[in-house]
Design an enzyme around this catalytic site. Structure first.
Site, short mmCIF file in Angstrom:
data_model
loop_
_atom_site.label_atom_id
_atom_site.label_comp_id
_atom_site.label_asym_id
_atom_site.label_seq_id
_atom_site.Cartn_x
_atom_site.Cartn_y
_atom_site.Cartn_z
N SER A 1 0.82 -1.21 0.00
CA SER A 1 0.00 0.00 0.00
C SER A 1 0.85 1.26 0.00
O SER A 1 0.33 2.36 -0.12
CB SER A 1 -0.98 0.02 1.16
OG SER A 1 -0.55 -0.77 2.19
N CYS A 2 2.16 1.11 0.14
CA CYS A 2 3.05 2.26 -0.01
C CYS A 2 3.05 2.69 -1.49
O CYS A 2 2.59 1.95 -2.35
CB CYS A 2 4.47 1.90 0.38
SG CYS A 2 4.70 1.61 2.15
#
Lengths: 158, 208
Positions: free
Chosen positions: A29-30
Site C-alpha cells: 500500500s506504499c
C-alpha cells in the site's frame, strides 16, 4: 552496466547517473513516486508510507504531502529542469480484503501524491496504482522507463 | 504518550518472550490437533526490529508469503499479523490434505480450496498466540475475522509497518519453528498494540 539501488520505506534516491536503476521490492500500500528529467537523464524515487505528515515526525520522505515537494527539491538541486520534469507512480494496493480503515491507506496515499503533483504542475506520465497485488518496481535513469513486476505475471514497462 | 517497543527494559522483554513461548506452545498443540500428528516447536525468538529490517527478516521483500491479519479488541486493542512462507504453508497443507494439496500456482492464484485451507491455518495459529496473551495477562481479548493475503513479504507487511510507523520505528516479531517429523515450518507473529495498549498489557503482567 546497471547500478541497482534499492530503497527502503521512507527512503529516497536522486541521481544524475544514467546507469542507476532505483528499485523498491515488495511494494504494497506504499507508493513509489518517480520524477524524471528526460533531457538531462536526472531522476529520483521516493518510497512513501502515509498520506499526511504527523506532527513531531521529521522525515519528509515518509509522508506524501511532504515527500512530493521534498523529492522535487532534491531532483532540482541535482540539476533537473522544471520544464522537463515528469512523474510516474506505482503502488497503493489494498493487500487485504476487508473493511478495516487501515486497508484504505494505499488509496489515500495515491490521492495525496496526485494532488501534490497537480499543485507543482508536474505531469503524471504513468500510473500503475491500486488493485490487490504487491509490486516490485525498477526505475531506469537511462530513459526513465519504469518496470513493474507482480507475482505470477510478466513484467510490464510504463 | 505511549511506550514504544525500543524503550522496553529486559524484564518487560522477558515477559513478552514468555507470551511468545506460551503462544507458540498453544499453536503447536492446535496444529497437532488439526494434523492428527505430534507437532513440536523450538523456543521462539522474540525480536524488536527496526521497521525497515522486517521484510528482510521474513526472508526478503520479494519472498512469497501468506499473511493473516486480525484486529485485537477488548481490554487491549491493536493489530495482529501472522506470516508464513508459501513453501512452509504448503508443507502444512500437505500433512493435512496429502495428495489433495493444491499446487504452488493454485496457492499463488488464491484458488478457492487453497484459500480456505490457508485461512484456516492462519486463523488457528494466530488465535493461539492471542489466547496465550489473554491467559497470561488475564485480560479479556477478542479478535476479528481473519483476512488473508498471499503475495510478496514486503507488500504484505507494509500496511502493518505503516500503522506502526505512526508511533515509532520498531516492531515486535515472534519467530517460531514448528517441527513435524522431518518438516520444519517457520511462522512469524507480529503484535502491534494501539497507543496505550502496550501499557495495559505490561501492567496486567505486572512489569510496569
Amino acid at each position: 552496466m546497471y547500478n541497482r539501488v534499492v530503497i527502503g520505506m521512507a527512503e529516497y534516491w536522486v541521481s544524475d547517473n544514467p546507469e542507476d536503476v532505483i528499485c523498491i521490492l515488495g511494494l504494497g500500500s506504499c507508493v513509489g513516486l518517480c520524477l524524471y528529467d528526460s533531457g538531462k537523464k536526472i531522476g529520483g524515487m521516493v518510497h512513501i508510507l502515509l498520506p499526511e505528515s504527523i506532527p513531531g515526525q521529521t522525515n519528509p520522505f515518509k509522508f506524501a504531502d511532504a515527500a512530493v515537494p521534498a523529492l522535487w527539491e532534491k531532483v532540482k538541486n541535482k540539476g533537473a529542469s522544471p520544464h522537463n520534469i515528469l512523474a510516474k507512480i506505482a503502488g497503493g494496493a489494498k493487500m487485504f480484503s476487508g473493511t478495516d480503515s487501515l486497508f484504505d491507506i494505499g488509496k489515500r496515499n495515491v490521492e495525496v501524491v496526485k494532488a501534490e503533483l497537480r499543485k507543482l504542475n508536474i505531469p503524471l506520465r504513468a500510473d500503475d496504482t491500486g488493485g490487490n497485488r504487491g509490486r516490485s518496481i525498477m526505475f531506469y535513469l537511462e530513459d526513465g522507463r519504469l518496470e513493474i513486476k507482480t507475482i505470477g505475471q510478466k513484467p510490464v514497462v510504463v | 504518550m505511549g511506550i514504544s517497543f525500543e524503550k522496553l527494559n529486559e524484564i518487560q522483554l522477558d515477559a513478552l518472550r514468555e507470551v511468545g513461548n506460551i503462544g507458540a506452545g498453544n499453536a503447536a498443540t492446535a496444529l497437532s490437533n488439526v494434523v492428527g500428528k505430534r507437532v513440536k516447536m523450538e523456543v521462539p525468538l522474540v525480536k524488536i526490529l527496526p521497521l525497515k529490517d522486517v521484510p528482510e527478516w521474513l526472508g526478503g521483500p520479494e519472498k512469497e508469503v501468506l499473511g493473516v491479519y486480525l484486529t485485537m479488541s477488548g481490554a487491549a486493542t491493536g493489530h495482529i499479523l501472522f506470516v508464513m512462507s508459501i513453501d512452509d504453508a504448503l508443507k502444512i497443507m500437505h500433512i493435512l490434505l496429502g495428495d489433495l494439496t493444491p499446487s504452488r500456482e493454485q496457492v499463488l492464484e488464491m484458488d478457492e480450496i487453497a484459500r480456505s485451507a490457508m485461512e484456516e491455518i492462519g486463523n488457528i495459529l494466530s488465535s493461539s498466540y492471542l489466547s496465550a496473551l489473554a491467559d497470561f495477562t488475564g485480560l479479556r481479548l477478542n479478535h476479528s475475522v481473519p483476512s488473508l493475503a498471499i503475495d510478496m513479504a514486503g507488500a504484505i507487511v507494509d500496511v502493518i509497518l505503516i500503522e506502526i510507523s505512526k508511533r515509532g520505528d520498531y516492531a515486535l516479531l515472534i519467530e517460531t519453528e514448528f517441527l513435524e517429523e522431518e518438516n520444519r515450518i517457520k511462522g512469524y507473529f507480529m503484535l502491534i498494540p494501539d497507543t496505550g495498549s502496550l501499557e495495559i498489557i505490561l501492567q496486567a503482567i505486572g512489569v510496569i
